[in-house]
Design a protein around this motif. Sequence first.
Motif, PDB file in Angstrom:
ATOM      1  N   ILE A  34      26.691  49.984  47.619  1.00  0.00           N
ATOM      2  CA  ILE A  34      26.305  50.435  46.275  1.00  0.00           C
ATOM      3  C   ILE A  34      27.548  50.563  45.401  1.00  0.00           C
ATOM      4  CG2 ILE A  34      25.383  52.433  45.014  1.00  0.00           C
ATOM      5  CD1 ILE A  34      23.260  52.681  47.219  1.00  0.00           C
ATOM      6  N   ALA A  35      28.633  51.128  45.958  1.00  0.00           N
ATOM      7  CA  ALA A  35      29.893  51.257  45.206  1.00  0.00           C
ATOM      8  C   ALA A  35      30.435  49.882  44.823  1.00  0.00           C
ATOM      9  CB  ALA A  35      30.915  52.026  46.041  1.00  0.00           C
ATOM     10  N   LEU A  36      30.362  48.931  45.765  1.00  0.00           N
ATOM     11  CA  LEU A  36      30.852  47.577  45.481  1.00  0.00           C
ATOM     12  C   LEU A  36      30.030  46.899  44.394  1.00  0.00           C
ATOM     13  CD1 LEU A  36      31.884  46.083  48.946  1.00  0.00           C
ATOM     14  CD2 LEU A  36      33.285  46.120  46.873  1.00  0.00           C
ATOM     15  N   TYR A  37      28.711  47.123  44.400  1.00  0.00           N
ATOM     16  CA  TYR A  37      27.873  46.541  43.343  1.00  0.00           C
ATOM     17  C   TYR A  37      28.267  47.127  41.985  1.00  0.00           C
ATOM     18  CZ  TYR A  37      24.642  44.595  46.838  1.00  0.00           C
ATOM     19  OH  TYR A  37      24.085  43.887  47.872  1.00  0.00           O
ATOM     20  N   VAL A  38      28.427  48.462  41.935  1.00  0.00           N
ATOM     21  CA  VAL A  38      28.801  49.127  40.680  1.00  0.00           C
ATOM     22  C   VAL A  38      30.143  48.575  40.184  1.00  0.00           C
ATOM     23  CG1 VAL A  38      29.453  51.321  39.615  1.00  0.00           C
ATOM     24  CG2 VAL A  38      27.489  51.216  41.170  1.00  0.00           C
ATOM     25  N   ALA A  39      31.108  48.468  41.106  1.00  0.00           N
ATOM     26  CA  ALA A  39      32.414  47.917  40.750  1.00  0.00           C
ATOM     27  C   ALA A  39      32.258  46.483  40.251  1.00  0.00           C
ATOM     28  CB  ALA A  39      33.346  47.961  41.960  1.00  0.00           C
ATOM     29  N   ALA A  87      30.958  46.338  36.706  1.00  0.00           N
ATOM     30  CA  ALA A  87      32.008  46.702  35.750  1.00  0.00           C
ATOM     31  C   ALA A  87      32.996  45.545  35.584  1.00  0.00           C
ATOM     32  CB  ALA A  87      32.729  47.963  36.230  1.00  0.00           C
ATOM     33  N   VAL A  88      33.408  44.969  36.713  1.00  0.00           N
ATOM     34  CA  VAL A  88      34.390  43.882  36.703  1.00  0.00           C
ATOM     35  C   VAL A  88      33.833  42.632  36.015  1.00  0.00           C
ATOM     36  CG1 VAL A  88      35.530  42.229  38.240  1.00  0.00           C
ATOM     37  CG2 VAL A  88      35.757  44.690  38.670  1.00  0.00           C
ATOM     38  N   ALA A  89      32.483  42.457  36.074  1.00  0.00           N
ATOM     39  CA  ALA A  89      31.857  41.258  35.515  1.00  0.00           C
ATOM     40  C   ALA A  89      32.206  41.072  34.045  1.00  0.00           C
ATOM     41  CB  ALA A  89      30.340  41.316  35.678  1.00  0.00           C
ATOM     42  N   PHE A  90      32.452  42.179  33.340  1.00  0.00           N
ATOM     43  CA  PHE A  90      32.730  42.074  31.903  1.00  0.00           C
ATOM     44  C   PHE A  90      34.170  41.599  31.639  1.00  0.00           C
ATOM     45  CE2 PHE A  90      29.039  44.712  32.218  1.00  0.00           C
ATOM     46  CZ  PHE A  90      28.235  44.198  31.221  1.00  0.00           C
ATOM     47  N   ALA A  91      35.036  41.714  32.663  1.00  0.00           N
ATOM     48  CA  ALA A  91      36.409  41.237  32.518  1.00  0.00           C
ATOM     49  C   ALA A  91      36.577  39.875  33.202  1.00  0.00           C
ATOM     50  CB  ALA A  91      37.381  42.257  33.107  1.00  0.00           C
ATOM     51  N   GLN A 100      31.727  38.140  41.332  1.00  0.00           N
ATOM     52  CA  GLN A 100      30.989  37.333  42.301  1.00  0.00           C
ATOM     53  C   GLN A 100      31.619  37.439  43.694  1.00  0.00           C
ATOM     54  OE1 GLN A 100      30.758  33.584  40.175  1.00  0.00           O
ATOM     55  NE2 GLN A 100      29.601  34.603  38.574  1.00  0.00           N
ATOM     56  N   CYS A 101      32.970  37.562  43.734  1.00  0.00           N
ATOM     57  CA  CYS A 101      33.644  37.783  45.019  1.00  0.00           C
ATOM     58  C   CYS A 101      33.209  39.131  45.618  1.00  0.00           C
ATOM     59  CB  CYS A 101      35.166  37.760  44.848  1.00  0.00           C
ATOM     60  SG  CYS A 101      35.806  36.139  44.438  1.00  0.00           S
ATOM     61  N   PHE A 102      33.052  40.149  44.761  1.00  0.00           N
ATOM     62  CA  PHE A 102      32.586  41.455  45.227  1.00  0.00           C
ATOM     63  C   PHE A 102      31.208  41.318  45.881  1.00  0.00           C
ATOM     64  CE2 PHE A 102      35.079  45.035  43.008  1.00  0.00           C
ATOM     65  CZ  PHE A 102      36.246  44.300  43.026  1.00  0.00           C
ATOM     66  N   TYR A 103      30.316  40.578  45.200  1.00  0.00           N
ATOM     67  CA  TYR A 103      28.954  40.410  45.737  1.00  0.00           C
ATOM     68  C   TYR A 103      29.000  39.689  47.084  1.00  0.00           C
ATOM     69  CZ  TYR A 103      27.825  41.222  40.769  1.00  0.00           C
ATOM     70  OH  TYR A 103      27.748  41.712  39.497  1.00  0.00           O
ATOM     71  N   VAL A 141      30.057  42.046  49.872  1.00  0.00           N
ATOM     72  CA  VAL A 141      28.966  42.889  50.406  1.00  0.00           C
ATOM     73  C   VAL A 141      28.186  42.117  51.460  1.00  0.00           C
ATOM     74  CG1 VAL A 141      26.854  44.161  49.864  1.00  0.00           C
ATOM     75  CG2 VAL A 141      28.758  44.193  48.247  1.00  0.00           C
ATOM     76  N   ALA A 142      27.862  40.858  51.149  1.00  0.00           N
ATOM     77  CA  ALA A 142      27.110  40.041  52.108  1.00  0.00           C
ATOM     78  C   ALA A 142      27.887  39.900  53.410  1.00  0.00           C
ATOM     79  CB  ALA A 142      26.797  38.673  51.505  1.00  0.00           C
ATOM     80  N   LEU A 143      29.210  39.677  53.307  1.00  0.00           N
ATOM     81  CA  LEU A 143      30.031  39.499  54.508  1.00  0.00           C
ATOM     82  C   LEU A 143      30.084  40.781  55.329  1.00  0.00           C
ATOM     83  CD1 LEU A 143      32.984  37.280  53.265  1.00  0.00           C
ATOM     84  CD2 LEU A 143      31.104  36.663  54.798  1.00  0.00           C
ATOM     85  N   VAL A 144      30.200  41.930  54.615  1.00  0.00           N
ATOM     86  CA  VAL A 144      30.257  43.222  55.307  1.00  0.00           C
ATOM     87  C   VAL A 144      29.029  43.418  56.193  1.00  0.00           C
ATOM     88  CG1 VAL A 144      30.001  45.711  54.895  1.00  0.00           C
ATOM     89  CG2 VAL A 144      31.785  44.420  53.700  1.00  0.00           C
ATOM     90  N   TRP A 145      27.864  43.000  55.669  1.00  0.00           N
ATOM     91  CA  TRP A 145      26.629  43.175  56.444  1.00  0.00           C
ATOM     92  C   TRP A 145      26.461  42.094  57.493  1.00  0.00           C
ATOM     93  CZ3 TRP A 145      23.636  47.356  56.446  1.00  0.00           C
ATOM     94  CH2 TRP A 145      23.761  48.249  55.384  1.00  0.00           C
ATOM     95  N   PHE A 146      27.032  40.924  57.222  1.00  0.00           N
ATOM     96  CA  PHE A 146      26.813  39.774  58.085  1.00  0.00           C
ATOM     97  C   PHE A 146      27.718  39.828  59.320  1.00  0.00           C
ATOM     98  CE2 PHE A 146      27.982  35.256  58.991  1.00  0.00           C
ATOM     99  CZ  PHE A 146      26.781  34.901  59.559  1.00  0.00           C
TER     100      PHE A 146
END
Lengths: 197, 197, 197, 197
Positions: free
Chosen positions: C150-155, C158-162, C168-171, C174-179
């Motif tokens: 959830i923290a990574l999604y929020v980050a 926020a980062v998407a605007f910069a 997209q790397c953040f997203y 998250v997938a890798l963390v679970w995988f």
Amino acid sequence: MGKSRLEAFSDGVLAIILTIMVLELPEPHGDTLEALQALTPKLLNYLLSFLYIGIYWNNHHHLLHTVRKVTGGILWANLHLLFWLSLLPFTTAWMGEHHNSSIPTALYGAMMLASAIAYTILEWRIIRNEGKGSLLARAVGTNIKGYGSIALYVAGIAVAFAAPWLAQCFYALVALVWFIPDRRIERVFANEPDAES
Amino acid sequence: MGKSRLEAFSDGVLAIILTIMVLELPEPHGDTLEALQALTPKLLNYLLSFLYIGIYWNNHHHLLHTVRKVTGGILWANLHLLFWLSLLPFTTAWMGEHHNSSIPTALYGAMMLASAIAYTILEWRIIRNEGKGSLLARAVGTNIKGYGSIALYVAGIAVAFAAPWLAQCFYALVALVWFIPDRRIERVFANEPDAES
Amino acid sequence: MGKSRLEAFSDGVLAIILTIMVLELPEPHGDTLEALQALTPKLLNYLLSFLYIGIYWNNHHHLLHTVRKVTGGILWANLHLLFWLSLLPFTTAWMGEHHNSSIPTALYGAMMLASAIAYTILEWRIIRNEGKGSLLARAVGTNIKGYGSIALYVAGIAVAFAAPWLAQCFYALVALVWFIPDRRIERVFANEPDAES
Amino acid sequence: MGKSRLEAFSDGVLAIILTIMVLELPEPHGDTLEALQALTPKLLNYLLSFLYIGIYWNNHHHLLHTVRKVTGGILWANLHLLFWLSLLPFTTAWMGEHHNSSIPTALYGAMMLASAIAYTILEWRIIRNEGKGSLLARAVGTNIKGYGSIALYVAGIAVAFAAPWLAQCFYALVALVWFIPDRRIERVFANEPDAES
């Protein structure tokens, strides 16, 4: 190959065919009643194809009910049937777009004819496996309804080149032939609601 | 993770892939036979991809049949296979649109190659779990058909740059190799219809 | 409400989401490698979304495994989760079309965030029903991975605007963390293939 | 006809309707927040239709739970219900495109009305089979909620010709009426979490 997986896979494919046909319905051009009415032939076609899939789903269940062992031949005969039925969204959309044209109407009939033949092949194959004295062999009997449908499809395809609307009536007639008797049998049961209690 | 849910999920995905490919078939331009004939390569591609999914569904079932315990590795190897197969509607549509072109034809082969490799990885992973002496390890044996298919895909991809139609014949050949023997085995059983009674 | 029907319905919805995303992939413009390469961001997005659904399917199964009784609240919490996930084909297609843009990238993250929150609500609701000492309550524990995602999604949002690419790397992270951990656990099991025999 | 197959087929169709509606959501024109906001009515419609299918799925399960024997009549009454619900992606897309227009809004209500009537027919048919003293007959009782929904749909259709937005509020109200009580009942159960242990 367990029968339940064959049933589940066929049910899945039939449920998807049934449902994705709605994606082929185009959005009406504008927000008027006239725009909606312009879709009438497409909506009627959708209804007809929905009925067909409903009938196939119903009959397919009764057919597989009699199977004791799923062989490779039954599996491929079943996929053969699903192949022709899977083209229904395509033929429905084309006949809906050109409901006064011969070729789209004939193609719709040809696909339904191919499906009916594929269904008959599946029946034959199951009977060959289950034996001539099996439940299915006796239930199918002379199979007047099956061969009658095939004859109606052939007639419909021929008629499509002269009067597409008449051919479409033939196709609707086949659906009714399969749909109505079911309700008759049901009524007999409905009059004896305590029979199964 | 129960095996039945893995089977049901895979069956669901395969049934959907099989069925939504028809949505990629464009409506013929006009209501003539010529308009329909213009779709011939697309319809043939559809048939080929339908056959592939049918074969994968069939083999996938036999493969999972031998699994006693579903591990995370098997689950992800299975999703890996489904990923490549899920691209089939995309590659089928592109090759259908450009059936005389090298790149779309090579891509179709590359996706089928990736699927075949993913299937082989799934096999390895199951054998690693079930043990070298397991039913699957013996059934797979030298796996001539599996490695032969991979070789045919590689050859098809190479040939696609010279003669796309020949590459497409290679792809059809793979489907036939998997399809025909099933029927041969079945015929043996069909000759002894009383065997299972 | 039987648990098996809830599982089957959820599996069905997830299988369909997984598979129809391919329909959002547009056909390449032309038959060249360049035309295909132009789709690279879309194909990568497809892969990411496929992974997400695979992970949700896997975790969802483990989550429901611990449920003994399905209440109305669990049912609606589950539908709430499926609602957000059902938007994935939409957000995937939009981010794929504008992979350098802030708003589509932020929306993708927002949908994944909503899904993650919906998943957490479903967990809470099940724990409330099963009791604080239940298997699930202990398995979830401090739920670092869940809250970290959830923290990574929020980050990411926020980062998407910069820098959309960084979001997209953040997203993907998250997938890798679970995988990845799944595979680690699996490797432990794989080293003891005879454990279950 | 086994009840489980009827349930599985209905679940499949409902899961597909639920999921393919997202395919009717058009991609925003551009990558801006304004482009996304322009889709707000479509997204709200999607949410409403998603809720409806969720409610039907939930109620449908409880309804079939009481069936002991599936007759042809029940089967066709069920397909009749699925037919009207299958049109939901079509009516949702049209009302989403013209959310200030009378005819699309009235059509949406008419389809929901037809679905509600089809559901009532299915109830009647099951009660006729199961007997007046059956569990379902008592559970349905005076069926205030069912007939109230039908009245609200009729009112919504009439109002659509004067104020489409008000008609849409009526439709949302029906969904809330069915959605909220479920949560109330659940809360009662939630207060006694140990009841089932």
